[in-house]
Scaffold this motif. Sequence first.
Motif, PDB file in Angstrom:
ATOM      1  N   LYS A   1       1.040  -1.254   0.076  1.00 27.80           N
ATOM      2  CA  LYS A   1       0.035  -0.056  -0.113  1.00 27.80           C
ATOM      3  C   LYS A   1       0.885   1.238  -0.096  1.00 27.80           C
ATOM      4  CE  LYS A   1      -3.860  -1.539   2.686  1.00 27.80           C
ATOM      5  NZ  LYS A   1      -4.908  -1.273   3.973  1.00 27.80           N
ATOM      6  N   ALA A   2       0.460   2.316  -0.763  1.00 29.75           N
ATOM      7  CA  ALA A   2       1.411   3.490  -0.862  1.00 29.75           C
ATOM      8  C   ALA A   2       0.383   4.447  -1.301  1.00 29.75           C
ATOM      9  CB  ALA A   2       2.533   3.260  -1.945  1.00 29.75           C
ATOM     10  N   GLY A   3       0.431   5.720  -0.435  1.00 32.56           N
ATOM     11  CA  GLY A   3      -0.131   6.880  -0.767  1.00 32.56           C
ATOM     12  C   GLY A   3       0.808   7.867  -1.162  1.00 32.56           C
ATOM     13  N   PHE A   4       0.542   8.564  -2.566  1.00 34.44           N
ATOM     14  CA  PHE A   4       1.655   9.737  -2.883  1.00 34.44           C
ATOM     15  C   PHE A   4       0.854  10.819  -3.629  1.00 34.44           C
ATOM     16  CE2 PHE A   4       1.025   6.078  -6.093  1.00 34.44           C
ATOM     17  CZ  PHE A   4       0.937   6.951  -7.215  1.00 34.44           C
ATOM     18  N   ILE A   5       1.711  11.619  -3.899  1.00 35.93           N
ATOM     19  CA  ILE A   5       1.096  12.841  -4.658  1.00 35.93           C
ATOM     20  C   ILE A   5       1.950  12.904  -6.281  1.00 35.93           C
ATOM     21  CG2 ILE A   5       1.020  15.372  -4.830  1.00 35.93           C
ATOM     22  CD1 ILE A   5       1.275  15.458  -1.725  1.00 35.93           C
ATOM     23  N   ARG A   6       1.026  12.811  -6.945  1.00 34.09           N
ATOM     24  CA  ARG A   6       1.541  13.192  -8.416  1.00 34.09           C
ATOM     25  C   ARG A   6       0.663  14.249  -9.229  1.00 34.09           C
ATOM     26  NH1 ARG A   6       0.443   8.048 -11.625  1.00 34.09           N
ATOM     27  NH2 ARG A   6       2.286   7.132 -10.750  1.00 34.09           N
ATOM     28  N   GLY A   7       1.347  15.335  -9.653  1.00 38.78           N
ATOM     29  CA  GLY A   7       0.742  16.370 -10.236  1.00 38.78           C
ATOM     30  C   GLY A   7      -0.214  17.120  -9.296  1.00 38.78           C
ATOM     31  N   GLY A   8       0.099  17.270  -7.955  1.00 40.91           N
ATOM     32  CA  GLY A   8      -0.672  17.842  -7.087  1.00 40.91           C
ATOM     33  C   GLY A   8      -2.066  16.848  -6.507  1.00 40.91           C
ATOM     34  N   ASN A   9      -2.189  16.024  -7.389  1.00 42.55           N
ATOM     35  CA  ASN A   9      -3.298  15.103  -6.744  1.00 42.55           C
ATOM     36  C   ASN A   9      -2.899  13.824  -5.867  1.00 42.55           C
ATOM     37  OD1 ASN A   9      -5.545  16.547  -8.091  1.00 42.55           O
ATOM     38  ND2 ASN A   9      -4.437  15.713 -10.078  1.00 42.55           N
ATOM     39  N   LEU A  10      -3.801  13.384  -5.081  1.00 41.20           N
ATOM     40  CA  LEU A  10      -3.476  12.281  -4.282  1.00 41.20           C
ATOM     41  C   LEU A  10      -3.893  10.949  -4.670  1.00 41.20           C
ATOM     42  CD1 LEU A  10      -3.053  10.882  -1.379  1.00 41.20           C
ATOM     43  CD2 LEU A  10      -5.406  10.987  -0.852  1.00 41.20           C
ATOM     44  N   TRP A  11      -2.964  10.025  -4.945  1.00 42.75           N
ATOM     45  CA  TRP A  11      -2.999   8.846  -5.664  1.00 42.75           C
ATOM     46  C   TRP A  11      -2.796   7.709  -4.655  1.00 42.75           C
ATOM     47  CZ3 TRP A  11      -3.251   7.684 -11.226  1.00 42.75           C
ATOM     48  CH2 TRP A  11      -3.327   8.767 -11.843  1.00 42.75           C
ATOM     49  N   THR A  12      -3.221   6.575  -4.923  1.00 41.20           N
ATOM     50  CA  THR A  12      -2.946   5.163  -4.035  1.00 41.20           C
ATOM     51  C   THR A  12      -2.456   4.017  -4.868  1.00 41.20           C
ATOM     52  OG1 THR A  12      -5.178   4.419  -4.340  1.00 41.20           O
ATOM     53  CG2 THR A  12      -4.730   5.852  -2.282  1.00 41.20           C
ATOM     54  N   LEU A  13      -1.719   3.368  -4.300  1.00 43.30           N
ATOM     55  CA  LEU A  13      -1.072   2.175  -4.927  1.00 43.30           C
ATOM     56  C   LEU A  13      -1.366   1.030  -4.118  1.00 43.30           C
ATOM     57  CD1 LEU A  13       0.675   0.620  -7.012  1.00 43.30           C
ATOM     58  CD2 LEU A  13       2.542   1.061  -5.928  1.00 43.30           C
ATOM     59  N   ILE A  14      -2.431   0.098  -4.444  1.00 47.31           N
ATOM     60  CA  ILE A  14      -2.756  -0.836  -3.417  1.00 47.31           C
ATOM     61  C   ILE A  14      -2.642  -2.201  -4.444  1.00 47.31           C
ATOM     62  CG2 ILE A  14      -4.585  -1.751  -1.940  1.00 47.31           C
ATOM     63  CD1 ILE A  14      -5.550   0.788  -1.611  1.00 47.31           C
ATOM     64  N   ASP A  15      -1.983  -3.070  -4.030  1.00 46.47           N
ATOM     65  CA  ASP A  15      -1.667  -4.322  -4.724  1.00 46.47           C
ATOM     66  C   ASP A  15      -1.442  -4.383  -6.070  1.00 46.47           C
ATOM     67  OD1 ASP A  15      -2.229  -6.077  -2.394  1.00 46.47           O
ATOM     68  OD2 ASP A  15      -4.229  -5.944  -2.658  1.00 46.47           O
ATOM     69  N   GLY A  16      -0.548  -3.373  -6.552  1.00 46.91           N
ATOM     70  CA  GLY A  16      -0.123  -3.077  -8.049  1.00 46.91           C
ATOM     71  C   GLY A  16      -1.159  -2.100  -8.623  1.00 46.91           C
ATOM     72  N   LYS A  17      -2.248  -1.661  -8.105  1.00 52.15           N
ATOM     73  CA  LYS A  17      -3.123  -1.000  -8.927  1.00 52.15           C
ATOM     74  C   LYS A  17      -3.108   0.479  -8.301  1.00 52.15           C
ATOM     75  CE  LYS A  17      -7.825  -0.492  -9.974  1.00 52.15           C
ATOM     76  NZ  LYS A  17      -9.426  -0.662  -9.783  1.00 52.15           N
ATOM     77  N   GLU A  18      -2.752   1.424  -9.397  1.00 53.30           N
ATOM     78  CA  GLU A  18      -2.781   2.818  -9.100  1.00 53.30           C
ATOM     79  C   GLU A  18      -4.215   3.431  -9.241  1.00 53.30           C
ATOM     80  OE1 GLU A  18       0.066   5.218 -11.143  1.00 53.30           O
ATOM     81  OE2 GLU A  18       1.608   4.220 -10.169  1.00 53.30           O
ATOM     82  N   THR A  19      -4.692   4.308  -8.237  1.00 57.20           N
ATOM     83  CA  THR A  19      -6.052   5.016  -8.241  1.00 57.20           C
ATOM     84  C   THR A  19      -5.780   6.355  -8.009  1.00 57.20           C
ATOM     85  OG1 THR A  19      -6.844   2.737  -7.728  1.00 57.20           O
ATOM     86  CG2 THR A  19      -8.450   4.917  -7.362  1.00 57.20           C
ATOM     87  N   GLN A  20      -6.313   7.340  -8.728  1.00 58.38           N
ATOM     88  CA  GLN A  20      -6.400   8.594  -8.433  1.00 58.38           C
ATOM     89  C   GLN A  20      -7.489   9.002  -7.736  1.00 58.38           C
ATOM     90  OE1 GLN A  20      -6.065  11.265 -11.746  1.00 58.38           O
ATOM     91  NE2 GLN A  20      -6.287  13.078 -10.709  1.00 58.38           N
ATOM     92  N   VAL A  21      -7.277   9.897  -6.447  1.00 56.43           N
ATOM     93  CA  VAL A  21      -7.988   9.815  -5.488  1.00 56.43           C
ATOM     94  C   VAL A  21      -8.908  11.373  -5.714  1.00 56.43           C
ATOM     95  CG1 VAL A  21      -8.766  10.123  -2.974  1.00 56.43           C
ATOM     96  CG2 VAL A  21      -7.179   8.393  -4.051  1.00 56.43           C
ATOM     97  N   THR A  22      -7.956  12.347  -5.899  1.00 56.58           N
ATOM     98  CA  THR A  22      -8.373  13.954  -6.022  1.00 56.58           C
ATOM     99  C   THR A  22      -7.971  14.344  -7.607  1.00 56.58           C
ATOM    100  OG1 THR A  22      -6.190  14.786  -5.376  1.00 56.58           O
ATOM    101  CG2 THR A  22      -7.777  13.953  -3.601  1.00 56.58           C
ATOM    102  N   ASP A  23      -8.794  15.222  -7.822  1.00 53.06           N
ATOM    103  CA  ASP A  23      -8.442  15.922  -9.032  1.00 53.06           C
ATOM    104  C   ASP A  23      -8.114  17.294  -9.146  1.00 53.06           C
ATOM    105  OD1 ASP A  23     -11.222  16.801  -8.704  1.00 53.06           O
ATOM    106  OD2 ASP A  23     -11.812  15.579 -10.284  1.00 53.06           O
TER     107      ASP A  23
END
Length: 94
Positions: free
Chosen positions: A28-50
């Motif tokens: 599990k990872a939570g990170f910022i890309r392009g000013g947005n919050l993303w998660t990486l859970i079990d190899g799948k990246e998901t954008q949380v904010t826009d």
Amino acid sequence: MKRAFLLILIFMVLYPSVPEAVVQNEVKAGFIRGGNLWTLIDGKETQVTDSSMVLSRPQWSKDGTMLVYQVEAPSEIYKGEMQSEVWIYNIKTN
């Protein structure tokens, strides 16, 4: 005596008393890309904010079910100003 020692040695090798450790491959990872919050859970990246306004590094809750992060948003009190908000993202309920 040798026979008893040999039997004990064989028993210890075949039936170790230390339980095996269970390895969890959950990443599990939570990170910022392009000013947005993303998660990486079990190899799948998901954008949380826009909003492209996430400011701080996200922090996981102790049980790993929630992420807390800081967002810069337009102030509702002082028009034309920005304010800092703390948000919580629940991984289970999105």
